[in-house]
Design a protein around this motif. Structure first.
Motif, PDB file in Angstrom:
ATOM      1  N   VAL A  84      40.300  30.768  56.724  1.00  0.00           N
ATOM      2  CA  VAL A  84      39.656  30.418  55.457  1.00  0.00           C
ATOM      3  C   VAL A  84      38.225  30.931  55.446  1.00  0.00           C
ATOM      4  N   TYR A  85      37.514  30.759  56.556  1.00  0.00           N
ATOM      5  CA  TYR A  85      36.134  31.256  56.619  1.00  0.00           C
ATOM      6  C   TYR A  85      36.102  32.779  56.486  1.00  0.00           C
ATOM      7  N   LEU A  86      36.933  33.473  57.254  1.00  0.00           N
ATOM      8  CA  LEU A  86      36.881  34.939  57.285  1.00  0.00           C
ATOM      9  C   LEU A  86      37.387  35.581  55.997  1.00  0.00           C
ATOM     10  N   VAL A  87      38.332  34.945  55.323  1.00  0.00           N
ATOM     11  CA  VAL A  87      38.930  35.545  54.131  1.00  0.00           C
ATOM     12  C   VAL A  87      38.228  35.113  52.847  1.00  0.00           C
ATOM     13  N   ASP A  88      37.732  33.898  52.796  1.00  0.00           N
ATOM     14  CA  ASP A  88      37.130  33.389  51.567  1.00  0.00           C
ATOM     15  C   ASP A  88      35.598  33.340  51.625  1.00  0.00           C
ATOM     16  N   VAL A  89      35.052  32.705  52.635  1.00  0.00           N
ATOM     17  CA  VAL A  89      33.610  32.475  52.686  1.00  0.00           C
ATOM     18  C   VAL A  89      32.848  33.740  53.063  1.00  0.00           C
ATOM     19  N   ARG A  90      33.292  34.432  54.082  1.00  0.00           N
ATOM     20  CA  ARG A  90      32.569  35.614  54.566  1.00  0.00           C
ATOM     21  C   ARG A  90      32.372  36.669  53.480  1.00  0.00           C
ATOM     22  N   PRO A  91      33.403  37.047  52.710  1.00  0.00           N
ATOM     23  CA  PRO A  91      33.169  38.032  51.642  1.00  0.00           C
ATOM     24  C   PRO A  91      32.253  37.506  50.532  1.00  0.00           C
ATOM     25  N   ALA A  92      32.284  36.195  50.282  1.00  0.00           N
ATOM     26  CA  ALA A  92      31.451  35.642  49.213  1.00  0.00           C
ATOM     27  C   ALA A  92      29.979  35.634  49.585  1.00  0.00           C
ATOM     28  N   ILE A  93      29.663  35.457  50.863  1.00  0.00           N
ATOM     29  CA  ILE A  93      28.259  35.395  51.263  1.00  0.00           C
ATOM     30  C   ILE A  93      27.715  36.728  51.752  1.00  0.00           C
ATOM     31  N   ALA A  94      28.590  37.711  51.941  1.00  0.00           N
ATOM     32  CA  ALA A  94      28.154  39.006  52.463  1.00  0.00           C
ATOM     33  C   ALA A  94      27.066  39.671  51.614  1.00  0.00           C
ATOM     34  N   PRO A  95      27.165  39.696  50.275  1.00  0.00           N
ATOM     35  CA  PRO A  95      26.102  40.350  49.504  1.00  0.00           C
ATOM     36  C   PRO A  95      24.744  39.657  49.625  1.00  0.00           C
ATOM     37  N   TYR A  96      24.735  38.384  49.957  1.00  0.00           N
ATOM     38  CA  TYR A  96      23.492  37.626  50.042  1.00  0.00           C
ATOM     39  C   TYR A  96      22.901  37.621  51.447  1.00  0.00           C
ATOM     40  N   SER A  97      23.613  38.168  52.401  1.00  0.00           N
ATOM     41  CA  SER A  97      23.109  38.143  53.772  1.00  0.00           C
ATOM     42  C   SER A  97      22.755  39.532  54.288  1.00  0.00           C
ATOM     43  N   ARG A  98      22.791  40.518  53.430  1.00  0.00           N
ATOM     44  CA  ARG A  98      22.387  41.863  53.855  1.00  0.00           C
ATOM     45  C   ARG A  98      20.878  41.955  53.925  1.00  0.00           C
ATOM     46  N   LYS A  99      20.417  42.793  54.814  1.00  0.00           N
ATOM     47  CA  LYS A  99      18.979  42.986  54.930  1.00  0.00           C
ATOM     48  C   LYS A  99      18.483  43.830  53.775  1.00  0.00           C
ATOM     49  N   LYS A 100      17.290  43.531  53.362  1.00  0.00           N
ATOM     50  CA  LYS A 100      16.694  44.272  52.256  1.00  0.00           C
ATOM     51  C   LYS A 100      16.173  45.610  52.768  1.00  0.00           C
ATOM     52  N   GLY A 101      15.989  46.529  51.857  1.00  0.00           N
ATOM     53  CA  GLY A 101      15.505  47.866  52.205  1.00  0.00           C
ATOM     54  C   GLY A 101      14.061  47.857  52.665  1.00  0.00           C
ATOM     55  N   PRO A 102      13.492  49.015  52.953  1.00  0.00           N
ATOM     56  CA  PRO A 102      12.132  49.088  53.482  1.00  0.00           C
ATOM     57  C   PRO A 102      11.078  48.673  52.459  1.00  0.00           C
ATOM     58  N   ARG A 103      11.421  48.656  51.172  1.00  0.00           N
ATOM     59  CA  ARG A 103      10.446  48.285  50.162  1.00  0.00           C
ATOM     60  C   ARG A 103      10.474  46.790  49.839  1.00  0.00           C
ATOM     61  N   GLY A 104      11.354  46.039  50.472  1.00  0.00           N
ATOM     62  CA  GLY A 104      11.381  44.597  50.282  1.00  0.00           C
ATOM     63  C   GLY A 104      12.330  44.160  49.187  1.00  0.00           C
ATOM     64  N   PRO A 105      12.401  42.869  48.956  1.00  0.00           N
ATOM     65  CA  PRO A 105      13.364  42.333  47.990  1.00  0.00           C
ATOM     66  C   PRO A 105      13.018  42.612  46.541  1.00  0.00           C
ATOM     67  N   SER A 106      11.737  42.920  46.234  1.00  0.00           N
ATOM     68  CA  SER A 106      11.366  43.149  44.841  1.00  0.00           C
ATOM     69  C   SER A 106      11.749  44.551  44.354  1.00  0.00           C
ATOM     70  N   SER A 107      12.145  45.408  45.283  1.00  0.00           N
ATOM     71  CA  SER A 107      12.537  46.769  44.920  1.00  0.00           C
ATOM     72  C   SER A 107      13.883  46.760  44.221  1.00  0.00           C
ATOM     73  N   ARG A 108      13.945  47.313  43.029  1.00  0.00           N
ATOM     74  CA  ARG A 108      15.187  47.338  42.263  1.00  0.00           C
ATOM     75  C   ARG A 108      15.845  48.719  42.307  1.00  0.00           C
ATOM     76  N   GLY A 109      15.136  49.719  42.749  1.00  0.00           N
ATOM     77  CA  GLY A 109      15.683  51.069  42.794  1.00  0.00           C
ATOM     78  C   GLY A 109      15.684  51.716  41.431  1.00  0.00           C
ATOM     79  N   GLY A 110      16.390  52.798  41.315  1.00  0.00           N
ATOM     80  CA  GLY A 110      16.469  53.502  40.030  1.00  0.00           C
ATOM     81  C   GLY A 110      15.241  54.351  39.769  1.00  0.00           C
ATOM     82  N   TRP A 111      14.941  54.601  38.474  1.00  0.00           N
ATOM     83  CA  TRP A 111      13.820  55.464  38.097  1.00  0.00           C
ATOM     84  C   TRP A 111      12.568  54.736  38.245  1.00  0.00           C
TER      85      TRP A 111
END
Length: 111
Positions: A84-111
């Motif tokens: 249950v943890y590996l199939v349901d919880v892990r994919p749901a929290i994965a986008p929120y546990s990635r490290k931010k890029g070198p410009r920090g969390p306020s960087s949105r990218g793009g133009w």
């Protein structure tokens, strides 16, 4: 000969359950607590209280030459909790546990 094969399959079954439980517990330890709240899942502490005993029970269920060989009837519950943890919880929290890029969390990218 068939008895030996059954014993080896029994041992492999419990080793897989223990490996699965250990994988889930290590993954839990590497995730930040905030990711669980942001992902809309239960808290990290809740999953620690589920997966910690699940890994211990899975270890105790390994047959006698390698483990203790008791509580084997609870090993299925350990497998369910880990899956249950590996199939349901892990994919749901994965986008929120990635490290931010070198410009920090306020960087949105793009133009």
């Amino acid at each position: 000969m068939i008895a030996n094969l059954q014993i080896l399959m029994f041992l492999a079954f419990y080793l897989v359950i223990f490996g699965l439980s250990l994988w889930a517990l290590v993954d839990l330890a590497t995730r930040p607590s905030r990711a669980f709240v942001d992902g809309g899942k239960r808290t990290k502490q809740f999953w620690g209280l589920i997966l910690g005993p699940a890994a211990a029970i899975a270890f105790m269920a390994i047959p006698a030459p390698l483990g203790l060989g008791f509580l084997s009837f609870l090993a299925l519950g350990s497998a369910v909790a880990s899956i249950v943890y590996l199939v349901d919880v892990r994919p749901a929290i994965a986008p929120y546990s990635r490290k931010k890029g070198p410009r920090g969390p306020s960087s949105r990218g793009g133009w």
